[in-house]
Design an enzyme around this catalytic site. Sequence first.
Site, PDB file in Angstrom:
ATOM      1  N   ASP A   1       0.876  -1.163   0.000  1.00 57.58           N
ATOM      2  CA  ASP A   1       0.000   0.000   0.000  1.00 57.58           C
ATOM      3  C   ASP A   1       0.919   1.219   0.000  1.00 57.58           C
ATOM      4  O   ASP A   1       2.120   1.121   0.256  1.00 57.58           O
ATOM      5  CB  ASP A   1      -0.951  -0.019   1.208  1.00 57.58           C
ATOM      6  CG  ASP A   1      -2.166   0.885   0.985  1.00 57.58           C
ATOM      7  OD1 ASP A   1      -2.107   1.772   0.102  1.00 57.58           O
ATOM      8  OD2 ASP A   1      -3.184   0.719   1.694  1.00 57.58           O
TER       9      ASP A   1
HETATM   10  C1  NOJ Z   1      -4.003   4.001   0.082  1.00 60.84           C
HETATM   11  C2  NOJ Z   1      -5.185   3.084   0.144  1.00 60.84           C
HETATM   12  O1  NOJ Z   1      -5.187   2.389   1.370  1.00 60.84           O
HETATM   13  C3  NOJ Z   1      -5.226   2.084  -0.999  1.00 60.84           C
HETATM   14  O2  NOJ Z   1      -6.417   1.372  -0.923  1.00 60.84           O
HETATM   15  C4  NOJ Z   1      -5.079   2.799  -2.306  1.00 60.84           C
HETATM   16  O3  NOJ Z   1      -5.126   1.859  -3.365  1.00 60.84           O
HETATM   17  C5  NOJ Z   1      -3.771   3.580  -2.328  1.00 60.84           C
HETATM   18  N1  NOJ Z   1      -3.754   4.537  -1.226  1.00 60.84           N
HETATM   19  C6  NOJ Z   1      -3.528   4.306  -3.636  1.00 60.84           C
HETATM   20  O4  NOJ Z   1      -4.367   5.387  -3.741  1.00 60.84           O
END
Ligand code: NOJ
Length: 737
Positions: free
Chosen positions: A273
């Site tokens: 993530d």
């Molecule tokens: C953080 C989020 O938790 C995740 O779900 C997302 O895909 C990414 N940011 C990218 O935006």
Amino acid sequence: MQKKLWPAVALAAAVCVAARADVPDFSLDFAPTSAAMNAFGSAAAHRRADTLVSKMTLDEKLQFIHSEYAMSAVPGGGAGYIQGVPRLGIPDLNMVDSATGSGSTSQASTTFPATIALAASWDRRLSSNFGRQVAIELRAQGFGMGLGGGTNLAREPRGGRLFEYLGEDPVLAGEMLAERTDGTQSEKVIATIKHYAGNEQEHNRGGGNSQIDERTLRELYLLPFEIAAKRAQPGSVMCSYNRLNGDYACENAHLLNDVLKNDWRFEGQVQSDWGATHSTANAINAGLDEEEDVGSTVYLTPTAVRQAIANGSVSTARLDDMVRRKLYVMIRVGVMDDPAKGGATINFAGANAFAQAVSEQSMVLLKNDSNQLPLSAASLSRIAVIGGHADAAVLTGGGSGNTRDPVTGAFAGCGGLTFGTSTGCSWWTNPWLKLNTPIVAAIRALAPSAQVSFAGNSDQQTPFRAYTQQEIDQAAALAARSDVAIVVVAQPAGEDFGDLQSLSLANPSNQDALVDAVAHANPRTIVVVESGNPVLMPWKDRVAAIVEAWYPGEGGGNAIANVLFGKVNPSGKLPVTFPVRDQDTPTWGQNGAFEPDPVYAEKLNMGYRWYDAKNITPMFEFGYGLSYTHFSYSGLSVKHRPDGAIDVSFTVRNDGRMAGAEVPQVYLGVPYRDEPPRRLVGWEKFGLNPGEARHVRITVTPRMQSVWDTSRNGWRYVPGGTVYVGASSRDIRLQGS
Ligand code: NOJ
């Protein structure tokens, strides 16, 4: 319709038992179904990836395992970017969020319903089409990878990102995710499933330590990932922000190496993530294959990984493995030979119609006293619509699950209205109202000769402030002089805004008082709920009908009107339990305080399993949802097969007067210590005309009958369970053993 409460009387059980298997056939479980995957032939893809790796220089490999989104050439950039290697024919890869549609930061996109709504449809084919429709827009915009496959379970009913997930049951969530993934990859877009794992709350989002015992992990929280990984072979699994049993998910060797890559034989890549990587060698050796940047990459930069290789803490073989996995996925999904080019025209009208269809399939009729619904336009001269900004918009979830408006090109909530903050229109700021979808206009179209009036909070700056007493009085007065009052209540939620303090609609927006006042003024009060979470309904017994519409996406206004007026017969079923009180939920504790390092002390008793095990009557149980028609169940047969599977068959008949769709559900009570009273093991959804019947056959595989045995670190088949067939987890119509 009167709800039947558990335990209900078994109608008929014809049980015939064949010889039981000594060695159950676990290979029956989670077999890949993807046409796209099979067509590609993984052995050839592996050979091709190997050849490419052997031709790449060290620099090219190092550049291939970290994302620098600022370098992307796609307008708006998306969320991540991996630079290709043109001399070897390896294209650039752009990735973007896609929970409910493309999260491109500059290109217009369709807003589909939230995925909690998709789960409420219980419709596998719809989920596959959902994945496909979203992917078509991603490719048209230039993205070859979509990050939309969220599937953390609804352990915390107040979870701020519940709307991005697929409910509280691991099999429902896993099957729906597998279908969505399959649909996405069939359109040559790599699918990511996330957030792996134990990421069930927003509180302490940056690194809370989720403490979950191995059996609970395997039987609940890892299971949706296992089902989707095995059945649909997603290209990518995103490890989460939190720690799990001490180690950050993105450097958790048990999660990544032991379970995902070894036990499940996952051949794709693990991506972090955004900002969830915390080390170089440690993360790489635990199984992380790619770091995603927040501004710039930190731990898997070319310099850092080169150094780790030089000092021997990362092997070149492991670097090759990381690169090979990505190449393999690109080849297999089709991105290598046919990369997304962008600049294509999107059929927004077609996508809008699909978004509306998904919303219609997902709506759950929770209450319908004396068949108050559907409404008949001919018999209504004055219709009151109250609250929820139903004159302008429907609600969407906020954060990375948000999309841009196809008409105005602005992010939800920003096109034309000034909802929200002084910082103006931002995709990340709340609230998240989707424009151009007014329920009022849709109702006017269906009841053209009625006078349709609106009352509510007209404040566009602070749309979720508490209703004033004056607004409540005006709404009640309008309801009193109307033939029917439709009240829209809404519960906003979004990533990075924390979890809800309570499931109540009373604070801060005072919506319970609004419903009570309207219901007092007009006995024919119908409540429409827009939420991504369960909501408390202290007014449940005082209103005539309740429809849960979730965050219904840009077709939501029409979809809600179609359900209210019977153009669509509702067929959604709850993918989460709606409790009576916050205090009844498994995570409330003494005072509702969130644990920074949550201990999953309820173990297997999560979601409906909790209410069943503790004998707590929920307001509306998992799997529950009414229809404008009625279905009867009969003729249960339970046959044990030599391979350990059970064939469950029965008949469902539409014995009402309207065509409709039913979702018969099969639950199993597994006779083993600490197992909850029953678990979902299968379901079907199909439509029936009045008087029509369908013979349903559902196979319960050996894995669905098994428990995780920690003493042998493997699955233990437990024969002899009780089979329940129901219209919900508590409305059990048939029972056999
Ligand atoms: C953080 C989020 O938790 C995740 O779900 C997302 O895909 C990414 N940011 C990218 O935006």
